[in-house]
Design an enzyme around this catalytic site. Sequence first.
Site, PDB file in Angstrom:
ATOM      1  N   LYS A  13      32.316  45.405  32.462  1.00 25.66           N
ATOM      2  CA  LYS A  13      33.397  46.391  32.579  1.00 25.66           C
ATOM      3  C   LYS A  13      33.786  46.958  31.214  1.00 25.66           C
ATOM      4  CE  LYS A  13      36.484  43.660  34.436  1.00 25.66           C
ATOM      5  NZ  LYS A  13      35.878  42.332  34.523  1.00 25.66           N
ATOM      6  N   ARG A  87      44.049  43.243  39.923  1.00 26.18           N
ATOM      7  CA  ARG A  87      43.203  42.059  40.047  1.00 26.18           C
ATOM      8  C   ARG A  87      43.592  41.199  41.243  1.00 26.18           C
ATOM      9  NH1 ARG A  87      41.173  40.994  34.537  1.00 26.18           N
ATOM     10  NH2 ARG A  87      39.902  39.139  34.549  1.00 26.18           N
ATOM     11  N   ARG A 121      28.538  35.183  24.702  1.00 23.70           N
ATOM     12  CA  ARG A 121      29.320  36.372  24.320  1.00 23.70           C
ATOM     13  C   ARG A 121      30.062  36.178  22.993  1.00 23.70           C
ATOM     14  NH1 ARG A 121      33.299  39.323  28.536  1.00 23.70           N
ATOM     15  NH2 ARG A 121      34.519  37.409  28.544  1.00 23.70           N
ATOM     16  N   ARG A 151      35.414  33.969  22.630  1.00 21.68           N
ATOM     17  CA  ARG A 151      36.688  33.909  23.341  1.00 21.68           C
ATOM     18  C   ARG A 151      36.989  32.481  23.778  1.00 21.68           C
ATOM     19  NH1 ARG A 151      37.114  38.732  27.645  1.00 21.68           N
ATOM     20  NH2 ARG A 151      37.967  37.009  28.847  1.00 21.68           N
ATOM     21  N   ARG A 162      37.208  31.235  36.605  1.00 24.78           N
ATOM     22  CA  ARG A 162      37.410  32.692  36.693  1.00 24.78           C
ATOM     23  C   ARG A 162      36.526  33.308  37.773  1.00 24.78           C
ATOM     24  NH1 ARG A 162      36.015  33.051  30.917  1.00 24.78           N
ATOM     25  NH2 ARG A 162      35.870  35.317  30.955  1.00 24.78           N
TER      26      ARG A 162
HETATM   27  P1  ADP Z   1      37.387  38.570  32.095  1.00 30.89           P
HETATM   28  O1  ADP Z   1      37.201  39.781  32.988  1.00 30.89           O
HETATM   29  O2  ADP Z   1      36.263  38.341  31.148  1.00 30.89           O
HETATM   30  O3  ADP Z   1      37.808  37.315  32.807  1.00 30.89           O
HETATM   31  P2  ADP Z   1      39.681  39.852  30.764  1.00 30.89           P
HETATM   32  O4  ADP Z   1      39.492  40.096  29.324  1.00 30.89           O
HETATM   33  O5  ADP Z   1      39.736  41.043  31.671  1.00 30.89           O
HETATM   34  O6  ADP Z   1      38.561  38.829  31.147  1.00 30.89           O
HETATM   35  O7  ADP Z   1      40.996  38.975  31.030  1.00 30.89           O
HETATM   36  C1  ADP Z   1      41.161  37.713  30.413  1.00 30.89           C
HETATM   37  C2  ADP Z   1      42.250  36.912  31.121  1.00 30.89           C
HETATM   38  O8  ADP Z   1      43.497  37.642  31.079  1.00 30.89           O
HETATM   39  C3  ADP Z   1      42.020  36.656  32.616  1.00 30.89           C
HETATM   40  O9  ADP Z   1      41.192  35.513  32.858  1.00 30.89           O
HETATM   41  C4  ADP Z   1      43.468  36.427  33.080  1.00 30.89           C
HETATM   42  O10 ADP Z   1      43.935  35.148  32.715  1.00 30.89           O
HETATM   43  C5  ADP Z   1      44.269  37.434  32.270  1.00 30.89           C
HETATM   44  N1  ADP Z   1      44.419  38.732  32.986  1.00 30.89           N
HETATM   45  C6  ADP Z   1      43.842  39.922  32.634  1.00 30.89           C
HETATM   46  N2  ADP Z   1      44.176  40.893  33.517  1.00 30.89           N
HETATM   47  C7  ADP Z   1      44.962  40.305  34.454  1.00 30.89           C
HETATM   48  C8  ADP Z   1      45.614  40.764  35.642  1.00 30.89           C
HETATM   49  N3  ADP Z   1      45.522  42.053  36.056  1.00 30.89           N
HETATM   50  N4  ADP Z   1      46.348  39.873  36.363  1.00 30.89           N
HETATM   51  C9  ADP Z   1      46.460  38.593  35.979  1.00 30.89           C
HETATM   52  N5  ADP Z   1      45.863  38.078  34.880  1.00 30.89           N
HETATM   53  C10 ADP Z   1      45.136  38.918  34.116  1.00 30.89           C
END
Ligand code: ADP
Length: 208
Positions: A13, A87, A121, A151, A162
Site C-alpha cells: 500500500k 481498517r 523490510r 519497524r 496483524r
Molecule cells: P501495516 O499495514 O504494515 O500493519 P501501518 O503502518 O498501516 O502498518 O500501521 C501500523 C499500526 O498502526 C497498525 O498495526 C495499528 O496498530 C496502527 N493503525 C494504523 N492505522 C490504524 C487504524 N485505521 N485503526 C487502528 N489502528 C491503526
Amino acid sequence: MNLVLIGAPGSGKGTLANALSKKFNLVHISTGDLLRDEINNQTKLGVIAKELIKKGDFVSDDLIIKMVENRLREKTGNGFILDGFPRTINQFNIMDKSIKIDKAIYLDVDQNTIIERLSSRLICPICKTVYSSKKYYKDYCENCGTKLQIREDDNIDSIQSRLTIFENQTKPIVDCFRKQNKLLVLEGDISPEETLRKVEKALNEVKN
Ligand code: ADP
C-alpha cells in the site's frame, strides 16, 4: 479524486500510495506513518499507541478518526489517498457519512509473500521510503541519507497477529466498497510498476 488503499500489512500500500500521490498530485495520508510520527514526538497519543502497535494491536477507532479528521482539515490538493484507514467496519461507517471516496483499491497478496516481505523490510523514518534488506544492502536511505530502521512491529509474533486481525476486521470492508461499486481488486504478487500501470488505467477511466 479521493482514494482508499486496502491490503494486508506488507501488501504494498505504501509503495503504491507514494507513486500515485506523485502521478496524480494527491496527498498520501498513512495512519501508520502519522502514528509513528506521534510516537517519535512522544505526544499523548504516541505514548498510548506505542505499546499497542508493538504488539500488532489496533489503536482505538475514536483516536484514529480524530487523527484522520485533523489531517483532512489541512490542504489536500487534488485529493487524497487514505492508506491504513478505514481498517474496521466501524471506521468505514463513520468515514462513509462524512468523507467522499471515489475508488477503493484492494491489494490481494498471499500470506507467504507478505511474511517474506515484512521480515526483510527496512524503512526510512524521515521520507518513509521502504526497502528490502534482500535487495538493498546499504544502511542509509538513498533519497535523504537517513539511517534506515526495522519497524518495531515487524517481528514474527506481531506479523502473525496483524495478519489475523486483517482477515477478521479489515477484509470485511472490501465488500462494503464492492457494494458501492467503488472497488478495484489487484490480485497476486505483481511488481510495483505493473501495479501502478493497472491502477492508472482504471483511474483514468474514473476521471473520464
Ligand atoms: P501495516 O499495514 O504494515 O500493519 P501501518 O503502518 O498501516 O502498518 O500501521 C501500523 C499500526 O498502526 C497498525 O498495526 C495499528 O496498530 C496502527 N493503525 C494504523 N492505522 C490504524 C487504524 N485505521 N485503526 C487502528 N489502528 C491503526
